[in-house]
Design a protein around this motif. Structure first.
Motif, PDB file in Angstrom:
ATOM      1  N   SER A   1       5.886   1.317  14.702  1.00  0.00           N
ATOM      2  CA  SER A   1       4.659   1.429  15.483  1.00  0.00           C
ATOM      3  C   SER A   1       3.767   0.220  15.239  1.00  0.00           C
ATOM      4  N   MET A   2       3.085  -0.221  16.289  1.00  0.00           N
ATOM      5  CA  MET A   2       2.177  -1.357  16.232  1.00  0.00           C
ATOM      6  C   MET A   2       0.960  -1.050  17.095  1.00  0.00           C
TER       7      MET A   2
ATOM      8  N   LYS B   1      -3.837   2.667   4.056  1.00  0.00           N
ATOM      9  CA  LYS B   1      -4.162   3.356   2.830  1.00  0.00           C
ATOM     10  C   LYS B   1      -3.011   3.216   1.843  1.00  0.00           C
ATOM     11  N   THR B   2      -3.363   3.005   0.594  1.00  0.00           N
ATOM     12  CA  THR B   2      -2.369   2.902  -0.455  1.00  0.00           C
ATOM     13  C   THR B   2      -2.421   4.152  -1.304  1.00  0.00           C
TER      14      THR B   2
ATOM     15  N   PHE C   1       6.031  -0.214  -8.562  1.00  0.00           N
ATOM     16  CA  PHE C   1       7.030  -0.259  -7.497  1.00  0.00           C
ATOM     17  C   PHE C   1       6.303   0.101  -6.207  1.00  0.00           C
ATOM     18  N   GLU C   2       6.205  -0.849  -5.268  1.00  0.00           N
ATOM     19  CA  GLU C   2       5.453  -0.637  -4.039  1.00  0.00           C
ATOM     20  C   GLU C   2       6.384  -0.654  -2.840  1.00  0.00           C
TER      21      GLU C   2
ATOM     22  N   LYS D   1       2.699   4.442   5.279  1.00  0.00           N
ATOM     23  CA  LYS D   1       1.724   4.257   4.217  1.00  0.00           C
ATOM     24  C   LYS D   1       2.388   3.585   3.019  1.00  0.00           C
ATOM     25  N   MET D   2       1.626   2.720   2.352  1.00  0.00           N
ATOM     26  CA  MET D   2       2.176   2.039   1.189  1.00  0.00           C
ATOM     27  C   MET D   2       2.016   2.892  -0.058  1.00  0.00           C
TER      28      MET D   2
END
Length: 234
Positions: free
Chosen positions: A65-66, A154-155, A217-218, A224-225
């Motif tokens: 999605s963009m 959002k992280t 670790f991301e 969402k990150m």
């Protein structure tokens, strides 16, 4: 005199590349490269996307999605590709960024590898080619998409059990991470940055980075990150 003119041309060319590339925020990474027969073969497409993110681009697959103004206008996106020029016993690829008219705005130096295992060879060559981004100094200038507004991403920070420790054991091109029972939890592959690794945990790809004396670790999950704290010992 010829040397001075050549240096001037190279300087102007490099600045032209940088200026043009800086006009774009999003880069489309294909699901499959033309010289391979399977989507994300050797995880080369996923790792290309992560490499772009490392240098500040918003890299996405065509199915992601963009914002509508980006999704509906091909000329507000850059297109990522890899060009292959393999020789006998040498894997050789370079990175190419094109605009919607197929005009090449950036080409990396060739990255090479003599590794026999193709997954290792292609990803090592990709990392070598990616070092050319250091000279590009990409910074999005908001020229193409100034009217677009987005909700800030959002992280989610996920903390592991503070009593659980993981240990890094050297392998080819990186480390394997094991727990107290010597079970392999994930694998890390080296990058050009000392404290940044490409991380592979099951079917999840991401980066393992050091921040404020802690390892994280991301990775992305459902847009969402996730930033997962690792009690990691090297």
């Amino acid at each position: 005199m010829k040397k001075i003119l050549l240096l001037l041309v190279l300087f102007l060319t490099a600045n032209a590349f940088s200026q043009n590339v800086n006009d774009y925020e999003y880069v489309i990474v294909p699901a499959k490269f033309s010289f391979l027969k399977v989507d994300d073969k050797y995880r080369l497409n996923t790792n290309s996307r992560l490499l772009l993110q490392k240098y500040g681009f918003k890299s996405v697959f065509p199915s992601d999605s963009m914002p509508s103004e980006i999704a509906n206008n091909n000329c507000k996106k850059l297109y990522f590709d890899l060009a292959e020029d393999n020789k006998l016993l040498i894997t050789k690829i370079k990175i190419v960024l094109k605009d919607c008219r197929e005009k090449v705005l950036f080409e990396s130096d060739y990255g090479t590898s003599k590794e026999k295992e193709l997954e290792i060879a292609y990803n090592k060559a990709l990392r070598e080619a990616g070092k050319s981004f250091d000279k590009l100094n990409y910074k999005y200038n908001d020229k193409n998409n100034s009217s677009i507004t987005q909700e800030p991403s959002k992280t989610i920070v996920s903390e592991t059990d503070s009593e659980t420790f993981y240990f890094a054991q050297p392998i080819a091109n990186g480390f394997q991470i094991v727990d107290n029972e010597h079970k392999v939890i994930m694998k890390l592959y080296t990058t050009s940055q000392k404290n940044v690794f490409i991380g592979l945990k099951g079917n999840t790809n991401g980066v393992v980075i050091s921040k404020e004396n802690h390892w994280f670790f991301e990775y992305y999950e459902n847009g969402k990150m996730i930033s997962e704290l690792l009690n990691l010992k090297f």
